[in-house]
Design a protein around this motif. Structure first.
Motif, PDB file in Angstrom:
ATOM      1  N   ILE A 121       4.201  11.407  -2.617  1.00 38.49           N
ATOM      2  CA  ILE A 121       3.579  10.193  -1.710  1.00 38.49           C
ATOM      3  C   ILE A 121       3.576   8.924  -2.363  1.00 38.49           C
ATOM      4  O   ILE A 121       3.897   7.865  -1.832  1.00 38.49           O
ATOM      5  CB  ILE A 121       2.134  10.749  -1.230  1.00 38.49           C
ATOM      6  CG1 ILE A 121       1.955  12.171  -0.248  1.00 38.49           C
ATOM      7  CG2 ILE A 121       1.469   9.617  -0.662  1.00 38.49           C
ATOM      8  CD1 ILE A 121       0.981  12.567   0.104  1.00 38.49           C
ATOM      9  N   LEU A 122       3.339   9.127  -3.696  1.00 36.22           N
ATOM     10  CA  LEU A 122       3.130   8.031  -4.533  1.00 36.22           C
ATOM     11  C   LEU A 122       4.361   7.220  -4.637  1.00 36.22           C
ATOM     12  O   LEU A 122       4.455   6.115  -4.321  1.00 36.22           O
ATOM     13  CB  LEU A 122       2.672   8.257  -5.903  1.00 36.22           C
ATOM     14  CG  LEU A 122       1.889   7.118  -6.996  1.00 36.22           C
ATOM     15  CD1 LEU A 122       0.699   6.736  -6.187  1.00 36.22           C
ATOM     16  CD2 LEU A 122       1.327   8.005  -8.104  1.00 36.22           C
ATOM     17  N   LEU A 123       5.675   8.234  -4.792  1.00 33.18           N
ATOM     18  CA  LEU A 123       6.947   7.454  -4.704  1.00 33.18           C
ATOM     19  C   LEU A 123       7.349   6.838  -3.496  1.00 33.18           C
ATOM     20  O   LEU A 123       8.078   5.966  -3.258  1.00 33.18           O
ATOM     21  CB  LEU A 123       7.846   8.546  -5.327  1.00 33.18           C
ATOM     22  CG  LEU A 123       7.735   8.621  -6.718  1.00 33.18           C
ATOM     23  CD1 LEU A 123       8.703  10.031  -7.287  1.00 33.18           C
ATOM     24  CD2 LEU A 123       8.189   7.567  -7.770  1.00 33.18           C
ATOM     25  N   SER A 124       6.727   7.569  -2.356  1.00 30.81           N
ATOM     26  CA  SER A 124       7.267   6.963  -1.030  1.00 30.81           C
ATOM     27  C   SER A 124       6.790   5.685  -0.805  1.00 30.81           C
ATOM     28  O   SER A 124       7.209   4.666   0.128  1.00 30.81           O
ATOM     29  CB  SER A 124       6.576   7.921   0.136  1.00 30.81           C
ATOM     30  OG  SER A 124       5.292   7.845   0.260  1.00 30.81           O
ATOM     31  N   VAL A 125       5.525   5.088  -1.530  1.00 30.34           N
ATOM     32  CA  VAL A 125       5.001   3.891  -1.488  1.00 30.34           C
ATOM     33  C   VAL A 125       5.958   2.847  -1.805  1.00 30.34           C
ATOM     34  O   VAL A 125       6.467   1.937  -1.281  1.00 30.34           O
ATOM     35  CB  VAL A 125       3.761   3.719  -2.183  1.00 30.34           C
ATOM     36  CG1 VAL A 125       3.112   2.074  -2.103  1.00 30.34           C
ATOM     37  CG2 VAL A 125       2.776   4.601  -1.748  1.00 30.34           C
ATOM     38  N   LEU A 126       6.839   3.176  -2.944  1.00 33.08           N
ATOM     39  CA  LEU A 126       7.998   2.291  -3.483  1.00 33.08           C
ATOM     40  C   LEU A 126       9.064   2.205  -2.187  1.00 33.08           C
ATOM     41  O   LEU A 126       9.427   0.854  -2.047  1.00 33.08           O
ATOM     42  CB  LEU A 126       8.565   3.057  -4.694  1.00 33.08           C
ATOM     43  CG  LEU A 126       7.739   2.859  -5.863  1.00 33.08           C
ATOM     44  CD1 LEU A 126       8.605   3.902  -7.059  1.00 33.08           C
ATOM     45  CD2 LEU A 126       7.855   1.512  -6.468  1.00 33.08           C
ATOM     46  N   THR A 127       9.358   3.084  -1.454  1.00 27.84           N
ATOM     47  CA  THR A 127      10.240   2.730  -0.336  1.00 27.84           C
ATOM     48  C   THR A 127       9.658   2.449   0.981  1.00 27.84           C
ATOM     49  O   THR A 127      10.186   1.528   1.390  1.00 27.84           O
ATOM     50  CB  THR A 127      11.070   4.054  -0.040  1.00 27.84           C
ATOM     51  OG1 THR A 127      10.054   5.055  -0.078  1.00 27.84           O
ATOM     52  CG2 THR A 127      11.914   4.445  -1.606  1.00 27.84           C
ATOM     53  N   GLY A 128       8.669   3.070   1.437  1.00 32.91           N
ATOM     54  CA  GLY A 128       8.123   2.604   2.811  1.00 32.91           C
ATOM     55  C   GLY A 128       7.245   1.522   2.800  1.00 32.91           C
ATOM     56  O   GLY A 128       7.005   0.900   3.781  1.00 32.91           O
ATOM     57  N   GLN A 129       6.284   1.669   1.624  1.00 34.42           N
ATOM     58  CA  GLN A 129       5.347   0.622   1.822  1.00 34.42           C
ATOM     59  C   GLN A 129       4.293   0.801   2.640  1.00 34.42           C
ATOM     60  O   GLN A 129       4.002  -0.334   3.727  1.00 34.42           O
ATOM     61  CB  GLN A 129       5.715  -0.813   1.690  1.00 34.42           C
ATOM     62  CG  GLN A 129       6.679  -1.244   0.118  1.00 34.42           C
ATOM     63  CD  GLN A 129       6.903  -2.731   0.040  1.00 34.42           C
ATOM     64  OE1 GLN A 129       5.963  -3.421   0.516  1.00 34.42           O
ATOM     65  NE2 GLN A 129       7.920  -3.014  -0.712  1.00 34.42           N
ATOM     66  N   ASP A 130       3.733   1.934   2.970  1.00 36.55           N
ATOM     67  CA  ASP A 130       2.925   2.217   4.211  1.00 36.55           C
ATOM     68  C   ASP A 130       1.634   1.360   3.558  1.00 36.55           C
ATOM     69  O   ASP A 130       0.958   1.618   2.471  1.00 36.55           O
ATOM     70  CB  ASP A 130       2.423   3.699   3.981  1.00 36.55           C
ATOM     71  CG  ASP A 130       1.598   4.294   4.969  1.00 36.55           C
ATOM     72  OD1 ASP A 130       1.789   5.351   5.536  1.00 36.55           O
ATOM     73  OD2 ASP A 130       0.635   3.527   5.217  1.00 36.55           O
ATOM     74  N   LYS A 132      -4.580  10.260 -12.507  1.00 34.66           N
ATOM     75  CA  LYS A 132      -5.692  10.292 -11.660  1.00 34.66           C
ATOM     76  C   LYS A 132      -5.014  10.210 -10.006  1.00 34.66           C
ATOM     77  O   LYS A 132      -5.237  10.857  -9.301  1.00 34.66           O
ATOM     78  CB  LYS A 132      -6.831   9.273 -11.481  1.00 34.66           C
ATOM     79  CG  LYS A 132      -7.752   9.400 -10.634  1.00 34.66           C
ATOM     80  CD  LYS A 132      -8.950   8.371 -10.805  1.00 34.66           C
ATOM     81  CE  LYS A 132      -8.608   6.895 -10.331  1.00 34.66           C
ATOM     82  NZ  LYS A 132      -9.484   5.935 -10.252  1.00 34.66           N
ATOM     83  N   LEU A 133      -3.967   9.299 -10.037  1.00 31.92           N
ATOM     84  CA  LEU A 133      -3.361   9.050  -8.720  1.00 31.92           C
ATOM     85  C   LEU A 133      -2.464  10.068  -8.431  1.00 31.92           C
ATOM     86  O   LEU A 133      -2.443  10.713  -7.133  1.00 31.92           O
ATOM     87  CB  LEU A 133      -2.637   7.904  -8.717  1.00 31.92           C
ATOM     88  CG  LEU A 133      -3.218   6.687  -8.438  1.00 31.92           C
ATOM     89  CD1 LEU A 133      -2.267   5.339  -8.844  1.00 31.92           C
ATOM     90  CD2 LEU A 133      -3.958   6.401  -7.331  1.00 31.92           C
ATOM     91  N   ILE A 134      -1.806  10.928  -9.419  1.00 29.89           N
ATOM     92  CA  ILE A 134      -0.935  11.797  -9.118  1.00 29.89           C
ATOM     93  C   ILE A 134      -1.568  13.228  -8.929  1.00 29.89           C
ATOM     94  O   ILE A 134      -1.397  13.975  -8.048  1.00 29.89           O
ATOM     95  CB  ILE A 134       0.144  12.322 -10.424  1.00 29.89           C
ATOM     96  CG1 ILE A 134       1.100  11.061 -10.440  1.00 29.89           C
ATOM     97  CG2 ILE A 134       0.777  13.611 -10.160  1.00 29.89           C
ATOM     98  CD1 ILE A 134       1.595  11.283 -11.808  1.00 29.89           C
ATOM     99  N   ARG A 135      -2.789  13.467  -9.522  1.00 33.11           N
ATOM    100  CA  ARG A 135      -3.713  14.297  -9.162  1.00 33.11           C
ATOM    101  C   ARG A 135      -4.315  14.474  -7.758  1.00 33.11           C
ATOM    102  O   ARG A 135      -4.350  15.248  -6.881  1.00 33.11           O
ATOM    103  CB  ARG A 135      -4.982  14.461 -10.079  1.00 33.11           C
ATOM    104  CG  ARG A 135      -4.554  15.502 -11.224  1.00 33.11           C
ATOM    105  CD  ARG A 135      -5.970  15.799 -12.070  1.00 33.11           C
ATOM    106  NE  ARG A 135      -6.349  14.243 -12.766  1.00 33.11           N
ATOM    107  CZ  ARG A 135      -7.636  13.916 -12.552  1.00 33.11           C
ATOM    108  NH1 ARG A 135      -8.304  14.583 -11.561  1.00 33.11           N
ATOM    109  NH2 ARG A 135      -7.802  13.012 -13.321  1.00 33.11           N
TER     110      ARG A 135
END
Lengths: 268, 165
Positions: free
Chosen positions: A152-161, A143-146
């Motif tokens: 964007i999901l992987l960017s949360v791992l690095t940026g933690q927006d 669901k999250l990927i869709r």
């Protein structure tokens, strides 16, 4: 004349089948994206999202509650046998919400309203089994990927927006899956309940009670809804074939005292 | 084919303009849905049925073309209806949008284009007063319309309209 009629009819059928077959062989369907979020990344993402979620909500905890959850968790885990997830169950202090949801990494949240609504630990186990079904089928990841996209999901791992974290948290708690995913999670739950020596028909009992709370629904329009309605789930639970040698084992838990322990609560 | 008994076949010079135009009109019913403004396959079929019953008694020539147009419309309508049914199931009932459906959809598009082209050719030939035979449906219409019930035989030198080979 008749023979030629039959031959020409066969020719037409073969021509149609041939055209269909050619395009089937060409396989023009868009490729479904594979699960590109690895379990390792899911675990990392889960930690970030869950930590943030725990900060935003009050988590209920007391010896009776924790012990009961541990007993239920252990029985279901034995029934599950093999899994990639280390399930962690947390209770959110909110008596007005009757809900539970699975997030990433095997984290399952249950609202205290749901615990007070259920009449037995077996009912709660049925709800947990359903959420485990979503986790095992990776419905939350899907669901999250869709909805957001993998990058964007992987960017949360690095940026933690932070804003994005809140958006993801909201998406997860909204737990809107497709009707097929919900139906598959129900089937998974019933299979798991049987393996855990819990009567799967408890699901029907739970949804009947839920029906009495949500009265206005027309079965004729079910196809417009995003998830199967309770009546369909009750029917599926009642039609589920339980093995002949099945024997239900009740939980050694005094459920009323567990419910009473939620208020007054000892929160962390 | 020659051993079969059939009624005398009308020749182009024997036909009136009205007959030729009535025969051509049978094939134009496939565009009825466009005229109605609705993408429903059943409208074409209903229009063809109505046209058939209104015109079949006019002459054998018109009857033949109405028969061929109607019965060739049937499988096309059924295939289109199946496509619509499948699409509705995918959209509302979460059936899988898979390679099988895509292949079927493309096949239906090709068949419809081919049928429209074929129908236009048949309409033009009908307007010229010719008996144009579609694969299977032409032979079927011929057998239904021109099959003789008595011992009548035709004996004409190289006529324009002949039975299907």
């Amino acid at each position: 004349m008749k023979k030629k009629l039959v031959i020409e009819l066969l020719l037409l059928c073969v021509a149609f089948a041939g055209i269909w077959g050619i395009f089937y062989y060409l396989n023009l369907a868009p490729k479904k994206p594979s699960f590109e979020l690895s379990l390792e990344n899911e675990e990392k993402l889960a930690k970030i999202i869950v930590d943030d979620f725990v900060k935003q909500n009050t988590i209920a905890s007391n010896p009776k509650l924790d012990s009961a959850m541990e007993i239920i968790h252990e029985r279901l885990s034995k029934g599950l046998h093999v899994t990639d997830y280390d399930y962690k169950i947390r209770i959110i202090k909110n008596d007005s919400v009757i809900n539970a949801f699975a997030t990433l990494g095997g984290n399952i949240f249950i609202f205290s309203g749901l615990i007070k609504f259920t009449e037995s630990p077996e009912e709660l186990a049925a709800v947990l089994a359903h959420e485990m079904g979503h986790t095992e089928h990776r419905d939350v990841v899907d669901k999250l990927i869709r909805d957001i996209g993998l990058n964007i999901l992987l960017s949360v791992l690095t940026g933690q927006d932070y804003i994005l974290l809140k958006d993801i948290g909201l998406m997860i708690t909204s737990n809107v899956f497709t009707r097929k995913q919900e139906a598959d999670a129900d089937v998974f739950a019933m299979d798991l309940l049987v393996k855990s020596n819990i009567d799967p028909k408890i699901i029907a009992h739970f949804f009947r009670k839920l029906n009495s709370k949500t009265k206005n629904f027309n079965d004729d329009y079910q196809f417009l809804y995003t998830h199967p309605h309770n009546n369909s789930r009750i029917k599926a639970a009642l039609e589920y074939k339980v093995p002949t040698n099945f024997k239900a084992t009740p939980f050694p838990v005094e459920w009323e005292s567990v419910q009473k322990s939620l208020s007054p609560e000892k929160t962390n | 084919m020659n051993e079969e008994k059939y009624l005398p076949l009308p020749q182009p010079e024997e036909l009136t303009l009205q007959e030729k135009e009535d025969a051509m009109g049978a094939y134009l019913m496939m565009f009825a849905a466009w005229g109605a403004g609705l993408p429903l396959p059943i409208i074409n079929l209903i229009a063809s049925i109505i046209y058939f019953f209104l015109n079949k008694s006019k002459s054998k020539f018109v009857h033949f073309h109405c028969h061929q147009a109607l019965f060739s419309q049937l499988p096309t309508t059924l295939l289109n209806a199946a496509c619509v049914f499948w699409a509705v199931r995918i959209i509302f009932f979460e059936w899988e949008f898979n390679n099988n459906f895509i292949a079927y959809l493309i096949s239906i598009v090709i068949i419809n284009i081919a049928y429209i082209a074929w129908g236009i050719i048949a309409a033009v030939q009908a307007r010229k007063g010719r008996l144009y035979y579609m694969v299977f449906f032409g032979r079927f219409a011929f057998a239904s319309v021109f099959a003789a019930t008595n011992n009548e035989n035709i004996n004409k030198e190289t006529p324009t309209n002949l039975p299907p080979r």
